[in-house]
Enzyme design. Structure first.
Site, mmCIF file in Angstrom:
data_model
loop_
_atom_site.group_PDB
_atom_site.id
_atom_site.type_symbol
_atom_site.label_atom_id
_atom_site.label_comp_id
_atom_site.label_asym_id
_atom_site.label_seq_id
_atom_site.Cartn_x
_atom_site.Cartn_y
_atom_site.Cartn_z
ATOM 1 C CG HIS A 469 -2.207 0.752 1.001
ATOM 2 N ND1 HIS A 469 -2.293 1.892 0.229
ATOM 3 C CD2 HIS A 469 -3.465 0.523 1.450
ATOM 4 C CE1 HIS A 469 -3.546 2.327 0.215
ATOM 5 N NE2 HIS A 469 -4.269 1.520 0.934
ATOM 6 C CE1 TYR A 585 -8.993 7.313 6.971
ATOM 7 C CE2 TYR A 585 -9.898 5.957 5.221
ATOM 8 C CZ TYR A 585 -8.908 6.785 5.697
ATOM 9 O OH TYR A 585 -7.837 7.080 4.895
ATOM 10 C CB THR A 598 -6.233 8.986 0.634
ATOM 11 O OG1 THR A 598 -5.311 8.854 1.722
ATOM 12 C CG2 THR A 598 -5.991 7.914 -0.406
#
Length: 763
Positions: A469, A585, A598
């Site tokens: 990630h 979230y 993000t």
């Protein structure tokens, strides 16, 4: 295999009879053409860099403008330069007057062209600072915004390269302290009672009225100096400095299309898979991949594509680093605990799917066993980062281990030819859940979790991936996955007996078996890492809810955003499951800005809680509930728009916290804010970013999406993908060790909530 190929291209031994020199001609030839391919890519990148510097002006415009200026100067009696050409002539005192005039006219034309390009680019950059178009009601854009869209389209130019818009994208702005404070207090109000809210409000007042001002000044200074004030710190402190295992905790997964299976031949599906991915890599390398445009108008940042391939997360004792290399022409294949280096280009050209199928079948037919310790090597990437970093330094710094590890880390990606079979059975959801868990963590020793992504092909030719990630976010991998599905099912296809189309090339490259010399001490570390990883994997409760009752087609008839509808359904489901609300979230992108990643959308709002309470507990009329629903959805949409346009609060507070740590300042407010648990962590996977999959013609080609592990010990991780007009997939994860969560039951509650809200809307 008939023989074990050495990974070494050249070797020699000195004996009493002389020097014995041995060549691996195949490997040397591959190395030679790999070098040529690398230099070719360097030239292409240099050429593209020149084009991008000039964009949006086409290079031909320079020649046209200079020719026009020179022609008018020489053959027109009027001085259109208002004396500038005559001024430039003075810089060439030694030349003939006509030659001086031609040269001066040329340089004047170049100067005018540069000014036009700069004016063009900065006008576009100024226009892209406007985000009012995002707040327009659907289908009701105002006249000023329509004019703005037309002007942006006009200035966008034609045929942009992948990185053409980078210099025109604006920087991510630093929100004001007052706006962040206001939005934060609004977001936590429904989660606290009056006493708790009053206490946190006082902490906020003390911070934003005191030390926050000093931290903000440093942050503004960083925003002036850096391209993006968030991205480098986010990558370093959220991802690379984490010392816990990245398997499950950070990595995420994606799954195959499940309603169609084009072949059951493992090597053939792997051949098309690798070919499609490498085609995508060539489009990135050549920058011919079209940049994404929102509403076919507003460009998104493309920098994340740079590290999609040839990237590995290298472990460190204190922090990991990302290794990215260019010009790579091989991949790594992992099969039954054995590692192979497979070249992807022949004479500088990408090989065809049939060639890949042949090499993968050769690997599958190889009856040799894994070397001592080889089978458990990948477990090192699944365990604690410090243990892996120390083992890498101690046991992989020299010799054959270093050469083989380098081959893996510098490869385009890792392909796993799995031994298990996976499928979809509508009557048995556990089959799909088992498939998803395999992609998330496998056996904890058969995925190289450090690679940017690992492709997995099951024994019955189902495919999936596991992605690291830190280097980029999920939409980038989702895009290449969309490209693969379209290429595999709608372009390449298979023969009637399931093989790849086409013929095998005349010159056959062969897989090269990587060699290892694993000492027992290293094997002990791998065993320890494997136990840690297995404990994490055993605690994952993962369930995929296939929602086929309706999709975005019905939701749009409710005059509600599909994402807002689903987020409200998740709030209803969680309230029914836990009897309370929680901090929620939802991931949103900030790629409208340069190097954006993000931002957080806090989906649990005052308005969403008001709707959920009225919907679940109170006797309200249908009209009242509809009104509360639409208000809650509009609030959510505005929160999403704020996050996308740089008005989010969580990345701002995160960066303020980082500055406070650099300055050695302790803030009780920031410490409390950043320690708040996200018991409901959600993310939407985009389905058709490039509209490559023709769902009208092939409705079964819907992507299943992917998911991630639970973020909180006592909460849920929910990833969802709106697949076409009539289907939604929910990937729900939680921890088995938590007695208050159950992923399958939560998935059922989401379906029930979706149906209840649909009935409320009268659809």
């Amino acid at each position: 295999m008939a023989e074990a190929h050495s990974a070494v291209a050249f070797s020699f031994n000195v004996t009493h009879e002389g020097v014995d020199v041995r060549y691996n001609h195949e490997a040397l030839r591959a190395v030679w053409f790999s070098g040529l391919h690398s230099w070719k890519l360097r030239f292409i990148r240099f050429k593209n860099r020149c084009v991008n510097i000039l964009y949006p002006a086409p290079p031909a415009s320079l020649f046209l403008l200079t020719a026009l200026v020179m022609g008018l100067q020489l053959y027109s009696e009027q001085d259109l330069s208002y004396g500038m050409i005559e001024f430039f002539t003075g810089f060439f005192p030694e030349c003939v007057h006509d030659s001086c005039e031609v040269m001066a006219a040329f340089f004047f034309g170049v100067a005018v062209w540069i000014l036009c390009v700069l004016l063009w680019r900065y006008t576009l950059k100024l226009l892209l600072l406007n985000h009012s178009w995002m707040y327009s009601p659907f289908g009701k854009m105002s006249l000023p915004n329509k004019l703005w869209v037309a002007l942006v389209k006009l200035l966008n130019g034609t045929n942009p390269l992948l990185y053409s818009f980078q210099s025109a994208l604006p920087k991510l702005p630093v929100p004001s302290l007052s706006s962040t404070k206001k939005r934060y207090l609004q977001s936590i109000r429904p989660l606290l009672n009056d006493v708790e809210y009053e206490r946190l409000s006082k902490l906020a007042e003390e911070f934003f009225g005191g030390i926050g001002n000093k931290l903000q000044r440093y942050l503004i200074l960083k925003s002036w100096w850096s391209t993006n004030y968030v991205t480098d710190w986010w990558e370093e402190y959220v991802y690379l400095r984490g010392r816990s295992p990245i398997m499950v905790n950070s990595n995420y997964y994606g799954l195959d299309v499940i309603f169609v299976q084009p072949t059951n031949r493992q090597a053939a599906r792997a051949g098309n898979l690798v070919y499609a991915f490498l085609q995508f890599r060539e489009r990135i390398d050549h920058e011919t991949l079209q940049p994404l445009l929102v509403n076919k108008t507003v460009p998104l940042d493309s920098v994340q594509y740079e590290r999609l391939f040839n990237t590995t997360r290298i472990p460190g004792v204190e922090t990991d680093v990302l290794l990215h290399v260019n010009g790579v022409s091989h991949i790594t294949v992992l099969s039954r605990g054995r590692y192979y280096k497979v070249y992807t280009h022949d004479h500088g050209h990408l090989m065809h799917p049939k060639d890949f199928e042949r090499m993968f079948q050769e690997i599958l037919d190889d009856k040799s066993s894994a070397l001592k310790g080889e089978e458990k090597l990948a477990a090192l990437t699944a365990g604690e980062r410090v243990a892996w970093a120390k083992a890498r330094k101690s046991f992989f710094a020299t010799g054959v281990n270093k050469a083989s590890l380098t081959a893996i880390e510098k490869s385009g990606f890792v392909l796993v030819l799995d031994e298990e079979c996976y499928d979809y059975n509508a009557e048995d959801p556990s089959e799909l859940n088992r498939f998803a868990k395999s992609m998330l963590h496998g056996k904890c020793l058969d995925r190289w979790f450090d690679k940017s992504f690992t492709l997995v092909v099951s024994a019955n030719a189902r495919v999936g991936f596991n992605a690291e990630h830190s280097w980029a976010d999920a939409p980038v991998v989702a895009q290449v996955w969309e490209e693969f599905v379209a290429t595999d099912l709608e372009i390449l296809g298979y023969t009637e007996d399931g093989h790849c189309q086409g013929a095998v090339s005349a010159r056959e490259l062969r897989p090269i078996r990587l060699q290892w010399d694993i000492p027992s001490e290293c094997l002990d570390v791998a065993e320890s890492s494997l136990r840690v990883a297995q404990a994490i994997a055993a605690d994952v409760d993962l369930h995929i809810q296939v929602h086929q009752e309706f999709g975005k087609g019905v939701i749009k008839k409710c005059r509600i955003s599909p994402d807002a509808f689903i987020q409200l359904a998740l709030q209803v489901a969680y309230f029914r499951d836990a009897g309370r609300f929680c901090l929620t979230y939802e991931a949103s992108m900030t790629r409208l800005f340069r190097e954006g990643r993000t931002e957080t959308v806090r989906s649990c709002t005052i308005d969403s809680c008001a709707f959920v309470r009225a919907f679940c507990e109170e006797e309200r009329s249908t009209e009242e509930l509809k009104q509360l629903l639409h208000v809650a959805c509009e609030t959510h949409q505005n929160g999403y728009r704020d996050a996308m346009t740089g008005k989010g609060i969580d990345r701002h507070m995160f960066c303020l916290y980082v500055v406070s740590k650099y300055l050695g300042v302790d803030s009780p407010f920031l410490s409390e804010v950043l320690s708040e648990p996200w018991r409901l962590s959600t993310s939407q996977t985009p389905h058709s970013q490039m509209n490559k999959i023709n769902l009208a013609l092939y409705p079964d080609h819907v992507c299943t999406g992917g998911g991630f592990g639970p973020v909180s010990d006592d909460g849920y991780g929910v990833s969802y993908i709106i697949a076409g007009e009539n289907m939604i997939f929910f990937h729900v994860s939680s921890k088995i060790s938590c007695p208050n969560t159950n992923s399958r039951e939560f998935g059922k509650k989401v379906v029930t909530a979706m149906a209840d809200i649909r009935r409320l809307c009268g659809q």
